[in-house]
Structure formats: structure tokens, C-alpha cells
Design a protein around this motif. Structure first.
Motif, PDB file in Angstrom:
ATOM      1  N   THR A 357     -33.767-142.404 -91.320  1.00  0.00           N
ATOM      2  CA  THR A 357     -33.691-143.802 -91.767  1.00  0.00           C
ATOM      3  C   THR A 357     -32.969-143.903 -93.103  1.00  0.00           C
ATOM      4  O   THR A 357     -32.086-144.720 -93.306  1.00  0.00           O
ATOM      5  N   ASN A 358     -33.391-143.049 -94.042  1.00  0.00           N
ATOM      6  CA  ASN A 358     -32.832-143.152 -95.387  1.00  0.00           C
ATOM      7  C   ASN A 358     -32.991-141.818 -96.105  1.00  0.00           C
ATOM      8  O   ASN A 358     -33.820-140.998 -95.722  1.00  0.00           O
ATOM      9  N   PHE A 359     -32.207-141.622 -97.129  1.00  0.00           N
ATOM     10  CA  PHE A 359     -32.364-140.465 -98.005  1.00  0.00           C
ATOM     11  C   PHE A 359     -33.003-140.894 -99.309  1.00  0.00           C
ATOM     12  O   PHE A 359     -32.930-142.068 -99.721  1.00  0.00           O
ATOM     13  N   HIS A 360     -33.592-139.930 -99.992  1.00  0.00           N
ATOM     14  CA  HIS A 360     -34.272-140.182-101.262  1.00  0.00           C
ATOM     15  C   HIS A 360     -33.798-139.151-102.282  1.00  0.00           C
ATOM     16  O   HIS A 360     -33.702-137.969-101.971  1.00  0.00           O
ATOM     17  N   TYR A 361     -33.487-139.615-103.485  1.00  0.00           N
ATOM     18  CA  TYR A 361     -33.204-138.742-104.622  1.00  0.00           C
ATOM     19  C   TYR A 361     -32.104-137.725-104.298  1.00  0.00           C
ATOM     20  O   TYR A 361     -32.275-136.525-104.460  1.00  0.00           O
ATOM     21  N   THR A 362     -30.977-138.232-103.842  1.00  0.00           N
ATOM     22  CA  THR A 362     -29.852-137.341-103.558  1.00  0.00           C
ATOM     23  C   THR A 362     -29.155-136.964-104.858  1.00  0.00           C
ATOM     24  O   THR A 362     -29.124-137.744-105.810  1.00  0.00           O
ATOM     25  N   ASN A 363     -28.619-135.768-104.876  1.00  0.00           N
ATOM     26  CA  ASN A 363     -27.965-135.293-106.085  1.00  0.00           C
ATOM     27  C   ASN A 363     -26.877-134.293-105.723  1.00  0.00           C
ATOM     28  O   ASN A 363     -26.911-133.683-104.667  1.00  0.00           O
ATOM     29  N   LEU A 364     -25.915-134.156-106.611  1.00  0.00           N
ATOM     30  CA  LEU A 364     -24.757-133.296-106.374  1.00  0.00           C
ATOM     31  C   LEU A 364     -25.028-131.876-106.857  1.00  0.00           C
ATOM     32  O   LEU A 364     -25.502-131.671-107.973  1.00  0.00           O
ATOM     33  N   LEU A 365     -24.703-130.890-106.019  1.00  0.00           N
ATOM     34  CA  LEU A 365     -24.822-129.489-106.428  1.00  0.00           C
ATOM     35  C   LEU A 365     -23.465-128.906-106.811  1.00  0.00           C
ATOM     36  O   LEU A 365     -23.339-128.231-107.822  1.00  0.00           O
ATOM     37  N   LYS A 366     -22.456-129.127-105.976  1.00  0.00           N
ATOM     38  CA  LYS A 366     -21.123-128.571-106.251  1.00  0.00           C
ATOM     39  C   LYS A 366     -20.065-129.640-105.992  1.00  0.00           C
ATOM     40  O   LYS A 366     -19.951-130.133-104.867  1.00  0.00           O
ATOM     41  N   PRO A 367     -19.273-129.995-107.011  1.00  0.00           N
ATOM     42  CA  PRO A 367     -18.297-131.081-106.817  1.00  0.00           C
ATOM     43  C   PRO A 367     -17.190-130.737-105.820  1.00  0.00           C
ATOM     44  O   PRO A 367     -16.738-131.608-105.087  1.00  0.00           O
ATOM     45  N   LEU A 368     -16.745-129.489-105.783  1.00  0.00           N
ATOM     46  CA  LEU A 368     -15.563-129.170-104.978  1.00  0.00           C
ATOM     47  C   LEU A 368     -15.811-129.218-103.476  1.00  0.00           C
ATOM     48  O   LEU A 368     -14.861-129.253-102.693  1.00  0.00           O
ATOM     49  N   THR A 369     -17.067-129.185-103.071  1.00  0.00           N
ATOM     50  CA  THR A 369     -17.375-129.349-101.647  1.00  0.00           C
ATOM     51  C   THR A 369     -18.282-130.553-101.437  1.00  0.00           C
ATOM     52  O   THR A 369     -18.716-130.820-100.330  1.00  0.00           O
ATOM     53  N   VAL A 370     -18.529-131.288-102.513  1.00  0.00           N
ATOM     54  CA  VAL A 370     -19.511-132.379-102.505  1.00  0.00           C
ATOM     55  C   VAL A 370     -20.802-131.884-101.835  1.00  0.00           C
ATOM     56  O   VAL A 370     -21.381-132.524-100.962  1.00  0.00           O
ATOM     57  N   LYS A 371     -21.241-130.706-102.260  1.00  0.00           N
ATOM     58  CA  LYS A 371     -22.509-130.167-101.753  1.00  0.00           C
ATOM     59  C   LYS A 371     -23.645-130.947-102.405  1.00  0.00           C
ATOM     60  O   LYS A 371     -23.676-131.098-103.625  1.00  0.00           O
ATOM     61  N   MET A 372     -24.541-131.437-101.572  1.00  0.00           N
ATOM     62  CA  MET A 372     -25.600-132.321-102.048  1.00  0.00           C
ATOM     63  C   MET A 372     -26.960-131.833-101.585  1.00  0.00           C
ATOM     64  O   MET A 372     -27.061-131.047-100.662  1.00  0.00           O
ATOM     65  N   THR A 373     -27.987-132.372-102.225  1.00  0.00           N
ATOM     66  CA  THR A 373     -29.336-132.198-101.713  1.00  0.00           C
ATOM     67  C   THR A 373     -30.059-133.541-101.801  1.00  0.00           C
ATOM     68  O   THR A 373     -29.654-134.426-102.559  1.00  0.00           O
ATOM     69  N   GLY A 374     -31.124-133.675-101.033  1.00  0.00           N
ATOM     70  CA  GLY A 374     -31.928-134.891-101.045  1.00  0.00           C
ATOM     71  C   GLY A 374     -32.982-134.797 -99.964  1.00  0.00           C
ATOM     72  O   GLY A 374     -32.991-133.850 -99.165  1.00  0.00           O
ATOM     73  N   MET A 375     -33.887-135.760 -99.962  1.00  0.00           N
ATOM     74  CA  MET A 375     -34.975-135.771 -98.979  1.00  0.00           C
ATOM     75  C   MET A 375     -34.765-136.905 -97.976  1.00  0.00           C
ATOM     76  O   MET A 375     -34.176-137.928 -98.304  1.00  0.00           O
ATOM     77  N   THR A 376     -35.299-136.733 -96.772  1.00  0.00           N
ATOM     78  CA  THR A 376     -35.380-137.868 -95.860  1.00  0.00           C
ATOM     79  C   THR A 376     -36.574-138.719 -96.279  1.00  0.00           C
ATOM     80  O   THR A 376     -37.462-138.246 -96.985  1.00  0.00           O
ATOM     81  N   ARG A 377     -36.608-139.967 -95.791  1.00  0.00           N
ATOM     82  CA  ARG A 377     -37.666-140.860 -96.263  1.00  0.00           C
ATOM     83  C   ARG A 377     -37.867-142.064 -95.329  1.00  0.00           C
ATOM     84  O   ARG A 377     -36.909-142.530 -94.726  1.00  0.00           O
ATOM     85  N   ASP A 378     -39.091-142.512 -95.255  1.00  0.00           N
ATOM     86  CA  ASP A 378     -39.447-143.793 -94.622  1.00  0.00           C
ATOM     87  C   ASP A 378     -39.033-143.914 -93.157  1.00  0.00           C
ATOM     88  O   ASP A 378     -38.499-144.944 -92.746  1.00  0.00           O
ATOM     89  N   GLY A 379     -39.278-142.849 -92.406  1.00  0.00           N
ATOM     90  CA  GLY A 379     -39.003-142.907 -90.978  1.00  0.00           C
ATOM     91  C   GLY A 379     -38.018-141.834 -90.559  1.00  0.00           C
ATOM     92  O   GLY A 379     -36.812-142.074 -90.525  1.00  0.00           O
ATOM     93  N   THR A 380     -38.536-140.643 -90.250  1.00  0.00           N
ATOM     94  CA  THR A 380     -37.694-139.535 -89.781  1.00  0.00           C
ATOM     95  C   THR A 380     -38.245-139.137 -88.414  1.00  0.00           C
ATOM     96  O   THR A 380     -39.461-138.926 -88.269  1.00  0.00           O
ATOM     97  N   PHE A 381     -37.358-139.062 -87.426  1.00  0.00           N
ATOM     98  CA  PHE A 381     -37.828-138.910 -86.052  1.00  0.00           C
ATOM     99  C   PHE A 381     -37.053-137.803 -85.328  1.00  0.00           C
ATOM    100  O   PHE A 381     -35.856-137.625 -85.556  1.00  0.00           O
ATOM    101  N   MET A 382     -37.760-137.130 -84.412  1.00  0.00           N
ATOM    102  CA  MET A 382     -37.093-136.157 -83.555  1.00  0.00           C
ATOM    103  C   MET A 382     -36.575-136.886 -82.313  1.00  0.00           C
ATOM    104  O   MET A 382     -37.286-137.705 -81.718  1.00  0.00           O
ATOM    105  N   ILE A 383     -35.323-136.571 -81.976  1.00  0.00           N
ATOM    106  CA  ILE A 383     -34.743-137.107 -80.740  1.00  0.00           C
ATOM    107  C   ILE A 383     -34.710-135.968 -79.725  1.00  0.00           C
ATOM    108  O   ILE A 383     -34.249-134.860 -80.054  1.00  0.00           O
TER     109      ILE A 383
END
Lengths: 442, 481
Positions: A357-383
Motif C-alpha cells: 500500500t505504502n512505504f514508510h521512512y524511505t531513505n537513500l543509501l547509495k546515490p549512484l544506484t539510488v539504492k534505498m531502504t524503507g518499510m512497508t506500511r498500512d496494508g501489505t498483502f501476499m498475492i
């Protein structure tokens, strides 16, 4: 609100022969916040900021104030002129901008939205709270509205004015240990489908109760528009801002004209039209131009201010922040263009995957690959086998947005707009092999 | 200013508000930066305005303005009253504020040198000198050095009779350089990331940091990181230094223990907290050597003041005592929800135009008993990490991931190779319970967080987190995509 024109002319007169630029921002903002099925905060603010840049033969300084009194202005000028006097000259300093015609953006000011009374915001919160109480759920969120006006003027005749209103209805619903979220921003509050927002958040909260744990790892993901917009924002800012590019810190440095992501991806910066429309000029009063950053996967162009444009031998695209600054130009009206897949088709075509549904608290780790981290939030489902099978506990992703955008399988057909660092809009995205590095307890 | 403020108090009293207060704030901020041999920012900002808070029929209203006229005070106070009436239509029970005596007092940040009296020329000279050193290597593609000074003069008046005048001062400075070569980009900063070191002090802070004296080392480390080996993957003993440990405290304890968040009042935005109220006094947050103390009286602390914005006198209290959850950051509205008859006093607003909310106070990890040298000597297979580069934590403050600018391997008690892109992940209580050594007071120092965002509308607050290097056993490090 203060009369911008009168203040500008007064300041430019006071500046005399010293080339000067004035940026005036006036805001009226109000916000009603609710939590635990009651109103928890209800605020209103009226503010004006007057910022004056003075230049003098290779010297620059700025002073900012919110009281346009004669005394305050004289104090500001006195300190600024002293700063200029003692400063060493910079031969590379650009003069103030000359006027360039600014195109009109689409209508973004609606008086009814600017002036929504607190009782109306409270009533809207009350409707959701009533629904939630009936369903045994709990409502949290905000309903905010207001208006902002900005003027940029300078000694050389630049005169740019823009006014816009906004309303944002954002809802989180908790139902037992389930959580759902939905949000809708608009320049005209009448365009907000409040019932749809309420329904979406309540349904997600209900469906996400009693989530199961899943192992972190690589999964096909379907990112709903809010989550996709988060990735677009990082791609836009860290990839296509000319200063990052010129410093070699962008993933497209040296790759303009090359395919950098999936051909399904086209990203624009467009202040003039579409879902991400906004102020049609930048903080130097230069017109914002529509810039296609990525066209069917190929890196096409950067956003510039006058300084980066001069270095690149180009003209500005109108993306300056207040000058001088250390950040350079920034894309502030990003839009990932829609594709042809509906959300239902994306889910139906997925044998095993995760719906975010949404990500929470995303942040950049490496600019040259736009490597990011963050959490899922408020509705995460298995398909599983083409249908949403069950809710899952939230996961942390650690992933390069550039690599992820090379693994896009489908782009949604219904983009949505969000207000974040500027405006950004995106449809849903289906991406294969998206990396989740760990899980959490809920 | 109190005469001016009294108009709002009179209106609140006349309308029989449960509580009302007005904060008039005059702020001055001077920001300077140099980037690539040019001025990156040189701005002197002066603002003046007021905010009125009204509690009526047990519900809140807040309005603010920067038009400083008697008529505007009347309009804004009545508007705050109307907003409170709208809020009262949706309440479960009436808001009641914890008792606090009325104060008439003046308090100011102690300082030696007024930073606003130091010539801009002198400040720019230092920043240009640092910039020159940082850019001596062609691989440094971007270098930014900066200073930031803030003075906030507050006049706070309440319907309970408090008249509190405070002058709060902070100074900050630092620099960062980015090295880029052959598809690799690395960052190094000093003394810390996110704008450098900021404390409630005068210009004497800047002079104490030896900013020019560290520039060459910082440049060298940024370039060396380009070819350093990557952080290994797996579980290792982790020794966290200074600025990074400050952020660890901030994110996994500070925010987790804001009582408004714990009670769900931040659910729709930043989230809630795992540190729920039934755990108070009982929950093992960390190992027995972990003592985390909130302190609004701490010299140099960015949250240090005579009083908070609820007009509560500054206090010092444990958040975690000998590893056990022992307190929260509170305001007067929520203190009663944990059966406290008085707030600990951690309610602050960002400027005149925001409503006071529960904020992290200065929150410090108390020093342990071992020397920094012995901490390393006692580590067989570990990693040192320093200076934050990225941060992320889930909305209950459990699962976190941090990235740092630089790391070093520790092998058999010795600090060895430099490593790049160090990252670690953890779950908050598990992580703090793995803390088995904290360096002593000789290595303990304060680290400022000058840009903490919270609330809707978003407010920025400042606070400090004192700490000394600390070791955490078997932490997951080297997270890759």
C-alpha cells in the motif's frame, strides 16, 4: 495577506542602485488532526516571509524577515550592506536574472478551498469517525487546507506571481491489529472523493488483520501509487538534478541518451499541467519548462537552474531554489506517466507476489544506484495465484530504485498525485525480484 | 511584550476558557555556507509572531499570526477559541492538564561569545579555508562547509499566571565532502553529519571544534573510502561511535518513548510505538548497563531551557533505568494517562506558528565503566561504525536500518582495515539488550540533533544525545540489495 506588489516595490526602491531580488511567500494554512476517534489537534496559521537577495559586483547576501515595517527593513538592509562591503568578490557569481515570459499553469486557486472553516473540517472527520465506531475500528488522520501566494521580483524587471489553494485528506484506520491508509490531495477540495478515501482505508484495515510472517527475500511486488511515487521522487531528485549530475553523483552521469531503465518508464517534470502541476516559475522568477527526464526508458534531460545551465552550455529549465544554495536545481513536479494495466490485471497476472500500500521512512543509501531502504506500511498483502491471499507482517526493502525500474513488468493506468518534496504523481507499478531484507513484528 | 500578550489572556479569561496561553517569539537565524569556493548560503533571518492556544470545553484550538497588532491578537485568540469549539464537537472526554505552579521568571542559555557579534567576514574566512583544504584532491567533487546560529527570544504567558521570558541560543558548524571516482561515491563529514555539530552555546563552540584542523583527514578518508573493501555481511560485534549512536538513541528510544506517540496520537503520520504504557516500570528495554536519561537541565543541550512550552519547569528523569523502561517524554495533557500528577516537561513548539507538542528532550546514554581502548581490546571480531549516512525505522520503532559513512574492522582487539558502506539492522529491544559494554565518561560527549521532524504540520525541534562508544553483540551488518 500582505500586498506583495507594494512590499516588492518598496524594497526595490530601498535597494537603490544595489541589484536586488525579492521573494515574498504568504500562507494561510489550517489543519484538523484526529486520533483515536477524536479531534486531537486543530490549528491555523497566517504567515508571510519576505526574503531579499542583494548582489554587488561579485558579492551576494540575503536577509529574510516577516515584518515589513520600515524599521525591520532598514535593519535588514543595514546588516546586508555591511556584509556585502566586507565580502571578497567572486568573479563567477551570476548577475540577477532578466525577465522571461512565464506561461500560465492550470487553475490551482479555489477560494472555497482556501477558506474551509474548522467546523467543516471537523464535520468531515466526524463522518469517518462515525463509520469507524460503527465498524469497531479507530480513525486517525488529517484534513488540511490553505492557500499560498508567492511573488518573485527583481531590479531588472522580473515580476512573477502565483497563488494556489490546497486541501489534503489523509486517513489511517486501525481495525484490531490491521491498519489501512488512503490519501487524496487536491487544489479544489470539491474534487476529493472523501467516501472513497474512507472506504479504502477501512477496507485495508479490515483485510490486514492478523497478518502472517513471511520470509524476507526477493518477490514480485505490486506497488500501489503512493509507494511507486516514493521511488519516483528519489529517482527524480538523485538522478536528474543537474548539480548532482555535474558532480558525478547521478546514476545518469554520462548516460544521457542511453537506456537506463525499462522502456515502460516515462518520467516528466511538469509544473504547467497534469497531476503534478504547481508554481509555473522558479525562485529566480524563471519559467518552469516541462522536462522529459526519462522517455520510454531512455535518460533524456536534466532540470537546470541558471548556474548549472551555464556550466552545461544550456538555458535554464526553471528549477532553481532560492539562490545562493548548495543543492542546485530540483525537480519539484514529477510525474511517472501512466501505462495500460489496471490494478486488477496486475494482481491477476501474479502467481506469487506482495502488494504494498505504502512505504514508510524511505531513505537513500547509495546515490549512484539510488539504492534505498524503507518499510512497508498500512496494508501489505501476499498475492497467490492471481488473487490477494492474506495479509502479511511489514517488511523492510533494501533495493536500488534504478535496478528495480529495470525490472518493471507493468505500469498502472490510474496515476495519483501526492504532495511531498514538491508534487509527485505515479500509477501503480509491478516489479519483479524486489528485495526485502528483513521483517518486523507487526 | 507581556502587555501585548495580556490581551490574549484577557480574551481567554473573558470567554471562560479552561486554559489559554500565548507565546510571542522573536527569532534571529544566521546561516552561512561555502560550496566549491563560492558562497552557498548567507542569510540573516529575523521573524516575530505569536501563537495562541485555547483549551475550551476540554478541547484544543490553536491559531497564530505574524501581524503584531492588538486587533490581530484579538482576531487570532477568538479564532483559536472557535477552533476549540469545533474540536469539542468530537471528543470522548475533556482534556485536563496536569498541575504546574505558575512561574514568573527569566532564563537564558549561558554563553561566552555572542555568535551574532562575531563578524561575518571572520566566519566566511574559516569556511573558505576549510573548503580549500577539502577540495585539494580532484576526486572530491563536492564540498560544503557551514555555520548556523539561532537566537530565540520567547515571552510566554498563561491564564494560570505564568509569565516566562527565555532567550535560547544555539550554534552549529560542520562540513561534508563527497568523493567520486570510477562508479563509486563516498561521503565523509566532520564533526558529524546533517549539518555538523550543534549545541546550546555561543561562538565558543565553533572555536572548540578545530574545524580547519580536521579537514585534511576528512578529505583523505573520503578518498580512501572509494577503494576500501565493502562492509562484510553477517553478524558481528558492533561498536558504535558518537553521532551514529546519538541517532540510534534518537530513533529507537527517543521517539519510541514520546507519550503522545505511544498513545496513538502520531499514528496517521510517523506512527506509534512498541513501548506501550503497560510496559512502564517492567519492560526490559536493554541490558542492565543501559541507562538513558532525559535532561532539560543539561549544560549545552539543545532541549535545555528553564521551562518547556507547557510552562513546566525543566527536569531530569530516567527513560530507561538499568535496562528497564522507566519514563516517557510527556506534556501536561497526557501525563495523567500514566498516573502522573505532573508532566516531566517535554512539550515544545517550533517557533510562534506551531502548537506545542510532545518532543524528545536531551536524551543521553550514561557512561559505562570501561575505557574506549579496553572496549576495542576486548573485541575479537567486530566492526566500528561512525557518522550516520542513512536511517530508517518502522512505524512502531522496532525494525531499523542505519548506514554510516565509515567503518573499521576490529580483529583480535585491534582496529584494522577501513570499510565502506557500513550498514546494520536490528529490532530495538533485542538490539539494546545486546549492549554489553559502554565506554566511560572520558569518551562521553554531547551530540546535537538540530533537525528532528515530527507532527502535522511538520515541526522541527532540536535536542542532544550524549554518549560514549558502546558495543552491541552479534548485530546483523552489511545489508545489501
Amino acid at each position: 495577506m500582505h500586498d506583495h506588489r507594494t512590499i516588492c516595490e518598496r524594497i526595490l526602491r530601498l535597494a537603490g542602485r544595489c541589484p536586488a531580488e525579492v521573494i515574498i511567500t504568504s500562507t494561510d494554512s489550517a489543519l484538523t488532526r484526529f486520533a483515536g476517534n477524536v479531534i486531537s489537534q486543530n490549528v491555523s496559521n497566517t504567515a508571510t516571509e519576505i526574503s531579499v537577495r542583494l548582489t554587488d559586483k561579485g558579492r551576494v547576501t540575503r536577509f529574510t524577515l516577516n515584518q515589513p515595517s520600515e524599521t525591520a527593513l532598514k535593519m535588514g538592509f543595514s546588516r546586508a550592506l555591511e556584509t556585502l562591503r566586507t565580502q571578497k568578490k567572486n568573479p563567477r557569481l551570476m548577475p540577477l536574472s532578466k525577465p522571461v515570459p512565464v506561461k500560465k499553469t492550470k487553475k490551482l486557486f479555489f477560494p472555497g478551498t482556501a477558506e474551509l472553516p474548522p467546523a467543516e473540517r471537523a464535520a468531515r472527520a466526524g463522518i469517518l469517525i462515525k463509520k469507524c465506531k460503527k465498524a469497531g475500528a479507530t480513525a486517525y488522520g488529517t484534513y488540511e487546507n490553505g492557500a499560498a501566494a508567492i511573488t518573485v521580483a527583481n531590479t531588472y524587471g522580473v515580476r512573477a506571481f502565483h497563488k494556489e489553494s490546497y486541501a489534503i485528506y489523509s486517513v489511517t484506520v486501525r481495525d484490531g491489529n490491521g491498519s489501512g491508509w488512503a490519501e487524496s490531495p487536491a487544489s479544489d477540495a470539491r474534487e476529493i472523493d472523501f467516501d472513497r478515501v474512507d472506504r479504502t482505508a477501512m477496507e485495508k484495515a479490515l483485510l490486514s488483520r492478523n497478518p502472517r510472517s513471511v520470509k524476507p527475500g526477493r518477490y514480485t511486488v505490486i506497488l500501489e501509487p503512493a509507494a511507486a511515487a516514493d521511488l519516483v521522487l528519489f529517482m527524480g531528485i538523485y538522478g536528474f538534478a543537474a548539480q548532482f549530475y555535474q558532480e558525478g553523483q547521478s546514476f545518469v552521469t554520462g548516460k544521457l541518451g542511453e537506456k537506463v531503465v525499462s522502456e515502460k518508464i516515462t518520467i516528466e517534470d511538469n509544473a504547467l499541467d497534469g497531476l503534478s502541476a504547481g508554481m509555473p516559475f522558479d525562485y529566480e522568477g524563471m519559467p518552469r519548462r516541462k522536462v522529459t527526464l526519462i522517455e520510454t526508458g531512455v535518460a533524456r534531460a536534466l532540470v537546470h537552474d541558471r548556474k548549472t545551465a551555464a556550466l552545461a552550455g544550456r538555458t535554464t529549465t526553471g528549477h532553481a531554489l532560492p539562490v545562493p544554495n548548495t543543492y542546485g536545481p530540483i525537480p519539484a513536479n514529477l510525474a511517472l506517466l501512466k501505462g495500460g494495466s489496471s490494478m486488477e490485471e496486475m494482481i491477476k497476472s501474479t502467481k506469487k507476489g506482495i502488494l504494498v500500500t505504502n512505504f514508510h521512512y524511505t531513505n537513500l543509501l547509495k546515490p549512484l544506484t539510488v539504492k534505498m531502504t524503507g518499510m512497508t506500511r498500512d496494508g501489505t498483502f501476499m498475492i497467490e495465484n492471481g488473487r490477494v491471499a492474506y495479509p502479511i507482517k511489514n517488511l523492510r526493502f533494501t533495493e536500488s530504485a534504478v535496478e528495480a525500474f529495470n525490472r518493471v513488468e507493468a505500469v498502472g493506468d490510474k496515476p495519483q498525485a501526492y504532495i511531498s518534496w514538491g508534487r509527485v504523481s505515479a500509477p501503480a507499478l509491478k516489479i519483479r525480484n524486489f528485495n526485502f531484507s528483513s521483517s518486523t513484528e507487526f | 511584550m507581556f502587555t501585548f500578550a495580556n490581551k490574549a489572556i484577557e480574551i481567554a479569561d473573558k470567554h471562560k476558557a479552561d486554559f489559554g496561553d500565548i507565546r510571542i517569539i522573536e527569532a534571529r537565524r544566521q546561516t552561512l555556507s561555502v560550496k566549491q569556493g563560492e558562497i552557498g548560503a548567507l542569510n540573516d533571518t529575523v521573524t516575530l509572531g505569536f501563537g495562541v492556544r485555547i483549551l475550551f470545553d476540554g478541547a484544543w484550538g490553536f491559531a497564530s499570526s505574524d501581524l503584531m497588532t492588538a486587533g490581530e491578537i484579538e482576531r487570532v485568540t477568538k479564532f483559536a477559541l472557535n477552533i476549540a469549539k469545533a474540536s469539542a464537537t468530537l471528543k470522548n472526554k475533556k482534556v485536563r492538564l496536569a498541575h504546574e505552579p505558575a512561574y514568573r521568571d527569566f532564563w537564558q542559555t549561558p554563553f561566552i561569545t555572542d555568535p551574532f557579534a562575531v563578524a561575518i567576514e571572520k566566519k566566511l574566512d574559516m569556511l573558505f579555508a576549510i573548503d580549500k583544504v577539502l577540495r585539494k584532491d580532484a576526486k572530491i567533487k563536492s564540498a560544503v562547509s557551514s555555520m548556523d546560529f539561532i537566537r530565540e527570544h520567547q515571552w510566554h504567558m498563561t491564564t494560570e499566571g505564568s509569565r516566562i521570558e527565555q532567550v535560547l541560543l544555539s550554534s552549529g558548524a560542520g562540513y561534508v565532502c563527497h568523493a567520486v571516482d570510477k562508479g563509486e561515491a563516498q561521503t565523509r563529514s566532520y564533526p558529524s553529519t546533517h549539518g555538523g555539530q550543534t549545541l546550546s552555546m555561543g561562538y565558543e563552540l565553533i572555536e572548540s571544534l578545530d574545524l580547519p584542523g580536521n579537514a585534511e583527514r576528512v578529505r583523505g578518508e573520503a578518498v580512501a573510502l572509494l577503494t576500501a573493501p565493502a562492509c562484510p555481511r553477517g553478524r558481528k560485534d558492533l561498536i558504535i561511535y558518537g553521532n551514529q549512536l546519538a541517532l540510534q538513541i534518537h530513533e529507537s528510544v527517543g521517539h519510541a518513548c514520546e507519550l503522545d506517540r505511544v498513545l496513538g496520537y502520531e499514528e496517521s503520520y510517523a506512527g506509534s510505538s512498541f513501548a506501550t504504557t503497560e510496559k512502564l516500570g517492567d519492560f526490559r528495554y536493554g541490558s542492565p548497563i543501559v541507562n538513558l536519561v532525559a535532561d532539560a537541565t543539561l549544560p549545552g543541550g539543545l532541549a535545555t531551557a528553564g521551562y518547556d512550552d507547557d510552562a513546566v519547569k525543566a527536569q531530569r528523569w530516567h527513560i530507561v533505568k538499568e535496562g528497564v523502561l522507566s519514563g516517557y517524554m510527556t506534556n501536561r495533557e497526557f501525563a495523567g494517562r500514566i498516573n502522573k500528577d505532573r508532566s516531566w516537561g517535554s512539550c515544545r513548539a517550533d517557533g510562534h506558528n506551531n502548537i506545542p507538542i510532545t518532543r524528545i528532550c536531551n536524551l543521553s546514554l550514561m557512561p559505562g565503566s570501561v575505557s574506549e581502548e579496553d572496549l576495542i581490546k576486548d573485541t575479537k571480531d567486530g566492526v566500528i561504525m561512525e557518522n550516520n549516512r542513512s536511517w530508517s525505522i518502522d512505524q512502531k520503532r522496532l525494525n531499523f536500518q542505519f548506514g554510516c559513512e565509515i567503518g573499521w574492522l576490529v580483529k583480535n582487539g585491534k582496529k584494522t582495515k577501513m570499510i565502506k558502506n557500513p550498514t546494520y539492522q536490528g529490532i530495538t529491544p533485542e538490539f539494546w539488550n545486546s549492549c554489553d559494554a559502554i565506554a566511560n565518561e572520558n569518551s562521553w560527549r554531547l551530540w546535537g540533533v538540530a533537525n528532528c521532524g515530527k507532527g502535522q504540520p511538520t515541526q522541527t525541534a532540536m535536542m542532544c544525545h550524549g554518549n560514549s562508544p558502546s558495543r552491541f553483540r552479534k548485530v546483523k551488518i552489511g545489508v545489501t540489495a
